[in-house]
Design a protein around this motif. Structure first.
Motif, mmCIF file in Angstrom:
data_model
loop_
_atom_site.group_PDB
_atom_site.id
_atom_site.type_symbol
_atom_site.label_atom_id
_atom_site.label_comp_id
_atom_site.label_asym_id
_atom_site.label_seq_id
_atom_site.Cartn_x
_atom_site.Cartn_y
_atom_site.Cartn_z
ATOM 1 N N LEU A 73 0.838 -1.200 0.000
ATOM 2 C CA LEU A 73 0.000 0.000 0.000
ATOM 3 C C LEU A 73 0.869 1.246 0.000
ATOM 4 O O LEU A 73 1.757 1.401 0.850
ATOM 5 C CB LEU A 73 -0.903 0.023 1.242
ATOM 6 N N ALA A 74 0.616 2.125 -0.931
ATOM 7 C CA ALA A 74 1.287 3.424 -0.927
ATOM 8 C C ALA A 74 0.679 4.281 0.179
ATOM 9 O O ALA A 74 -0.395 3.984 0.697
ATOM 10 C CB ALA A 74 1.116 4.097 -2.281
ATOM 11 N N HIS A 75 1.398 5.323 0.555
ATOM 12 C CA HIS A 75 0.891 6.238 1.576
ATOM 13 C C HIS A 75 -0.484 6.771 1.154
ATOM 14 O O HIS A 75 -0.672 7.262 0.048
ATOM 15 C CB HIS A 75 1.864 7.406 1.769
ATOM 16 N N GLY A 76 -1.502 6.642 2.026
ATOM 17 C CA GLY A 76 -2.848 7.129 1.723
ATOM 18 C C GLY A 76 -3.759 6.078 1.117
ATOM 19 O O GLY A 76 -4.973 6.267 1.064
ATOM 20 N N ALA A 77 -3.174 4.967 0.648
ATOM 21 C CA ALA A 77 -3.995 3.903 0.065
ATOM 22 C C ALA A 77 -4.577 3.031 1.175
ATOM 23 O O ALA A 77 -4.116 3.061 2.316
ATOM 24 C CB ALA A 77 -3.161 3.070 -0.905
ATOM 25 N N ALA A 78 -5.592 2.240 0.837
ATOM 26 C CA ALA A 78 -6.257 1.424 1.850
ATOM 27 C C ALA A 78 -6.598 0.051 1.307
ATOM 28 O O ALA A 78 -6.764 -0.150 0.100
ATOM 29 C CB ALA A 78 -7.512 2.133 2.342
ATOM 30 N N GLU A 79 -6.701 -0.895 2.220
ATOM 31 C CA GLU A 79 -7.165 -2.241 1.911
ATOM 32 C C GLU A 79 -8.358 -2.539 2.820
ATOM 33 O O GLU A 79 -8.361 -2.200 3.998
ATOM 34 C CB GLU A 79 -6.068 -3.273 2.139
ATOM 35 N N VAL A 80 -9.378 -3.182 2.243
ATOM 36 C CA VAL A 80 -10.613 -3.463 2.989
ATOM 37 C C VAL A 80 -10.725 -4.962 3.250
ATOM 38 O O VAL A 80 -10.554 -5.776 2.340
ATOM 39 C CB VAL A 80 -11.858 -2.954 2.219
ATOM 40 N N THR A 93 -17.168 -4.171 7.446
ATOM 41 C CA THR A 93 -15.845 -4.112 6.832
ATOM 42 C C THR A 93 -14.823 -3.490 7.777
ATOM 43 O O THR A 93 -15.159 -2.699 8.669
ATOM 44 C CB THR A 93 -15.876 -3.283 5.533
ATOM 45 N N ILE A 94 -13.570 -3.877 7.555
ATOM 46 C CA ILE A 94 -12.427 -3.291 8.270
ATOM 47 C C ILE A 94 -11.557 -2.608 7.220
ATOM 48 O O ILE A 94 -11.117 -3.247 6.264
ATOM 49 C CB ILE A 94 -11.618 -4.364 9.008
ATOM 50 N N LYS A 95 -11.306 -1.333 7.394
ATOM 51 C CA LYS A 95 -10.501 -0.572 6.432
ATOM 52 C C LYS A 95 -9.141 -0.265 7.037
ATOM 53 O O LYS A 95 -9.052 0.313 8.118
ATOM 54 C CB LYS A 95 -11.218 0.725 6.061
ATOM 55 N N LEU A 96 -8.089 -0.697 6.337
ATOM 56 C CA LEU A 96 -6.717 -0.447 6.777
ATOM 57 C C LEU A 96 -6.110 0.602 5.854
ATOM 58 O O LEU A 96 -5.900 0.358 4.664
ATOM 59 C CB LEU A 96 -5.892 -1.738 6.724
ATOM 60 N N THR A 97 -5.833 1.774 6.387
ATOM 61 C CA THR A 97 -5.272 2.869 5.595
ATOM 62 C C THR A 97 -3.800 3.052 5.961
ATOM 63 O O THR A 97 -3.441 3.133 7.138
ATOM 64 C CB THR A 97 -6.024 4.178 5.853
ATOM 65 N N CYS A 98 -2.954 3.099 4.945
ATOM 66 C CA CYS A 98 -1.514 3.271 5.159
ATOM 67 C C CYS A 98 -1.195 4.748 5.378
ATOM 68 O O CYS A 98 -1.593 5.614 4.603
ATOM 69 C CB CYS A 98 -0.741 2.754 3.949
ATOM 70 N N SER A 99 -0.469 5.012 6.462
ATOM 71 C CA SER A 99 -0.053 6.383 6.762
ATOM 72 C C SER A 99 1.406 6.354 7.212
ATOM 73 O O SER A 99 1.722 5.945 8.332
ATOM 74 C CB SER A 99 -0.940 6.974 7.866
ATOM 75 N N LEU A 103 -0.342 1.386 9.749
ATOM 76 C CA LEU A 103 -1.736 1.153 9.378
ATOM 77 C C LEU A 103 -2.676 1.838 10.364
ATOM 78 O O LEU A 103 -2.515 1.738 11.582
ATOM 79 C CB LEU A 103 -2.041 -0.352 9.360
ATOM 80 N N LEU A 104 -3.652 2.539 9.816
ATOM 81 C CA LEU A 104 -4.700 3.160 10.619
ATOM 82 C C LEU A 104 -6.001 2.399 10.356
ATOM 83 O O LEU A 104 -6.522 2.419 9.239
ATOM 84 C CB LEU A 104 -4.870 4.630 10.240
ATOM 85 N N PRO A 105 -6.558 1.712 11.367
ATOM 86 C CA PRO A 105 -7.753 0.906 11.150
ATOM 87 C C PRO A 105 -9.052 1.676 11.419
ATOM 88 O O PRO A 105 -9.088 2.607 12.224
ATOM 89 C CB PRO A 105 -7.585 -0.225 12.163
ATOM 90 N N ALA A 106 -10.088 1.269 10.738
ATOM 91 C CA ALA A 106 -11.448 1.765 10.997
ATOM 92 C C ALA A 106 -12.393 0.639 10.608
ATOM 93 O O ALA A 106 -12.194 -0.007 9.581
ATOM 94 C CB ALA A 106 -11.741 3.021 10.197
ATOM 95 N N TYR A 107 -13.420 0.385 11.425
ATOM 96 C CA TYR A 107 -14.310 -0.735 11.094
ATOM 97 C C TYR A 107 -15.778 -0.383 11.349
ATOM 98 O O TYR A 107 -16.100 0.537 12.104
ATOM 99 C CB TYR A 107 -13.925 -1.985 11.891
#
Length: 269
Positions: A73-80, A93-99, A103-107
């Motif tokens: 994941l590039a900076h700012g990209a996310a995987e769900v 869903t669980i969203k993993l955002t690269c910073s 990883l910054l998670p949100a679900y």
């Protein structure tokens, strides 16, 4: 002379084109100045998240899981990711955002309601159990016909899932069955009731039909309304006898005209 400048940076490796973007080419030393800005810009990029970057996640109901990325994941990209994979019995869903390499998670994980969960439905003095036909995610509702829950009723039942709990709301009302019935008749002597004949299909609550007075009270005139209210037929109106009607005919034409002019309503036989 061809000058190859290779920059091995994870930031470039994380891009969809992969290693192709790791190579910067200058066809000569004079052309090096055109390449350096791109090299320096790449060096300044925030760090990406490589495959397998892990994070510890505290989920719903204090459930925990260790989740890792399956793609770079590039900076700012996310995987769900799917919630149920890590938290059984939960949907969302669980969203993993690269910073900057982290990883910054949100679900949105919430407990779903499985098939055949029951909820009580009361219609007047009657009650029944409605059940879900299939799995419901939290916040989702399905409709059930009232007659399938409380026989003789009409309308719909809404079964909604709230984080694993099913609640029921409804618009159910009792129908008046067709055929012979006893109507509640406040203006009738005796037990304030009257045998009536309803349509074979019955009446929904709030529906009405006209009832002739001819055969009631020994030759009464006029008509009344039979209204179905919560499964019981009610009689509204008042029949008059021929004697009552004759007595009202003594009004002179002039009197009737005055009443009409004053906005009065007279029962004309």
């Amino acid at each position: 002379t061809v000058l190859l400048i290779t920059v091995n940076l994870y930031a470039e490796m994380a891009k969809p084109t992969g290693g192709k973007n790791n190579v910067f080419i200058a066809t000569s030393f004079d052309a090096l100045s055109t390449v350096l800005p791109a090299v320096l810009s790449t060096v300044k990029l925030p760090c990406p998240c490589i495959i397998g970057t892990k994070i510890f996640l505290l989920g719903p109901r204090n459930m925990t899981a260790i989740i890792s990325t399956s793609v770079p994941l590039a900076h700012g990209a996310a995987e769900v990711k799917d919630c149920e994979t890590f938290f059984p019995g939960h949907a969302g869903t669980i969203k993993l955002t690269c910073s900057s390499g982290k990883l910054l998670p949100a679900y949105t994980c919430a407990q779903f309601c499985p098939k055949a969960v029951k909820a009580k439905v009361s219609v007047g003095t009657l009650a029944g159990l409605a059940h879900t036909k299939g799995r419901l995610n939290s916040g989702v509702a399905e409709k059930v016909q009232c007659r399938d829950v409380v026989p003789g009723s009409d309308g719909t039942v809404s079964l909604e899932c709230h984080d694993g709990i099913v609640t029921a709301s409804h618009t159910c009302t009792m129908r008046c069955a067709g055929g012979n019935a006893t109507a509640i008749a406040p203006n009738r002597p005796g037990n304030n009731s009257l045998p009536v004949q309803l349509p074979s299909s019955g009446l929904d609550s709030g529906d009405w039909m006209q009832h002739q007075c001819t055969e009631d009270l020994g030759g009464a005139l006029g008509s009344e309304a039979i209204v179905c209210l919560h499964g019981k037929p009610h009689l509204f109106g008042q029949c008059v006898t021929a004697t009552q009607c004759s007595a009202r005919d003594v009004f002179s034409t002039e009197a009737k005209v005055i009443m009409i002019a004053l906005g009065g309503v007279a029962l004309l036989c």
